[in-house]
Design an enzyme around this catalytic site. Structure first.
Site, short mmCIF file in Angstrom:
data_model
loop_
_atom_site.label_atom_id
_atom_site.label_comp_id
_atom_site.label_asym_id
_atom_site.label_seq_id
_atom_site.Cartn_x
_atom_site.Cartn_y
_atom_site.Cartn_z
N GLY A 161 14.13 32.05 6.60
CA GLY A 161 14.59 30.75 7.06
C GLY A 161 13.58 29.66 6.79
O GLY A 161 12.50 29.90 6.24
N SER A 198 11.69 28.03 8.83
CA SER A 198 10.47 28.13 9.62
C SER A 198 9.96 29.56 9.75
O SER A 198 8.76 29.79 9.69
CB SER A 198 10.70 27.57 11.04
OG SER A 198 11.13 26.23 10.99
N ARG A 199 10.88 30.50 9.92
CA ARG A 199 10.46 31.88 10.20
C ARG A 199 11.04 32.86 9.19
O ARG A 199 12.12 32.64 8.63
CB ARG A 199 10.90 32.30 11.61
CG ARG A 199 10.19 31.58 12.72
CD ARG A 199 10.41 32.29 14.05
NE ARG A 199 11.83 32.39 14.39
CZ ARG A 199 12.30 33.17 15.36
NH1 ARG A 199 11.48 33.93 16.06
NH2 ARG A 199 13.60 33.19 15.62
N LEU A 200 10.30 33.91 8.97
CA LEU A 200 10.75 35.04 8.17
C LEU A 200 10.99 36.20 9.13
O LEU A 200 10.05 36.67 9.79
CB LEU A 200 9.69 35.42 7.13
CG LEU A 200 9.97 36.64 6.26
CD1 LEU A 200 11.13 36.36 5.32
CD2 LEU A 200 8.73 37.04 5.48
N LYS A 201 12.23 36.64 9.26
CA LYS A 201 12.57 37.75 10.15
C LYS A 201 12.89 38.97 9.31
O LYS A 201 13.63 38.88 8.32
CB LYS A 201 13.75 37.38 11.05
CG LYS A 201 13.45 36.25 12.01
CD LYS A 201 14.63 35.94 12.92
CE LYS A 201 14.78 36.97 14.01
NZ LYS A 201 15.82 36.58 15.01
N GLY A 204 25.35 28.00 2.81
CA GLY A 204 24.12 28.76 2.95
C GLY A 204 24.41 30.24 3.14
O GLY A 204 25.24 30.62 3.98
N ASP A 206 22.69 32.43 4.53
CA ASP A 206 22.38 32.89 5.89
C ASP A 206 23.56 32.64 6.83
O ASP A 206 23.83 33.45 7.72
CB ASP A 206 21.12 32.21 6.40
CG ASP A 206 21.22 30.69 6.41
OD1 ASP A 206 21.98 30.11 5.60
OD2 ASP A 206 20.51 30.06 7.22
#
EC number: 2.7.1.33
Length: 264
Positions: free
Chosen positions: A8, A10-13, A99, A101
């Site tokens: 994403g 901001s974050r990588l999950k 997107g 996601d």
């Protein structure tokens, strides 16, 4: 073992699917840290054979993830949006523009449901907030994109001369600047959710379920649930929003369980 990657803004999950078993909890990294994923991969006792992911953080970050995985002998297959994915129909005018996601997270919600299910709305509160609707026919009807709670707050602080980076309670009638900004952000986020829930109820002729996700949800939860309760006078009793910790990874797990996930 197949890694599941949600890259994403901001974050990588990261999660995984190992002989049909899911991760007990997702692992999250700052997606601006180019070394975090590779360092974590180096700690694994079992090496993944494939990574399946979605990336909305741009081509450069996608290449960084690919390189980190390649350093540990793991290829990555990126899922992209298309007109249909495992029976979930994409209603975008240009399907590839949605997107990945968002499409995969909707697939993750649907994977939890019975074959016959009511319409549902998924609101994801991240850097951006997205509010998407899927009908009983498994067709994605459309959705909203707006700045997420943190981005709204920082945009006001950066884009104006006198407004602070606000931290205040949400109240009906704000009497100071911090209250005014916090209440305005919550009202905007919650109002968008209620708008889409009411639209889904009208469109499908029945109450829609609501699912929520993302790190920004706690900030707007109280206001959203309050406005939904008020909307009950118009459209019947609204459901209590069900929080999902990692719907994108849920959708990727469904894809990873297919006979040939790299063909998707």
């Amino acid at each position: 073992m197949i890694l599941l990657i949600d890259s994403g803004n901001s974050r990588l999950k990261v999660g995984w699917l190992d002989n049909g078993a899911r991760e007990p909890a997702a692992v999250a990294f700052d997606n601006l840290d180019p070394h975090a994923l590779g360092d974590w991969l180096g700690t694994l006792s079992r090496k993944p054979t494939l990574a399946l992911g979605v990336n909305v953080a741009g081509a450069e970050r996608g290449e960084g993830i690919r390189a980190a995985l390649a350093g540990h002998g793991c290829p990555v297959h990126w899922i992209t949006s298309r007109p249909q994915l495992l029976g979930l129909r994409n209603g975008y005018t240009q399907p590839a523009q949605l997107g990945a996601d968002r499409l995969v997270s909707l697939l993750g919600v649907r994977s939890r449901l019975a074959q016959t299910h009511p319409p549902f709305v998924l609101a994801s509160f991240g850097t951006a907030t997205t509010i998407d609707t899927v009908g009983p026919d498994n067709a994605f009807a459309g959705g909203l994109i707006l700045p997420g709670p943190a981005l709204m707050r920082s945009s006001l602080a950066r884009g104006t001369a006198n407004l602070p980076l606000a931290d205040g309670p949400v109240v009906d009638f704000p009497v100071d600047t911090h209250q005014a900004i916090a209440s305005g952000i919550a009202a905007a986020q919650a109002g968008a959710v209620v708008r889409q829930w009411l639209a889904a109820c009208r469109h499908y002729g029945c109450a829609a379920d609501i699912y929520v996700a993302g790190g920004g949800w706690p900030e707007v939860q109280q206001e959203t649930e309050r406005l939904l309760a008020q909307a009950a006078a118009i459209a019947g009793a609204p459901p209590l929003p069900a929080y999902l910790d990692r719907p994108v990874l849920d959708g990727l797990a469904l894809l990873a369980a297919q006979p040939d996930p790299q063909s998707l």
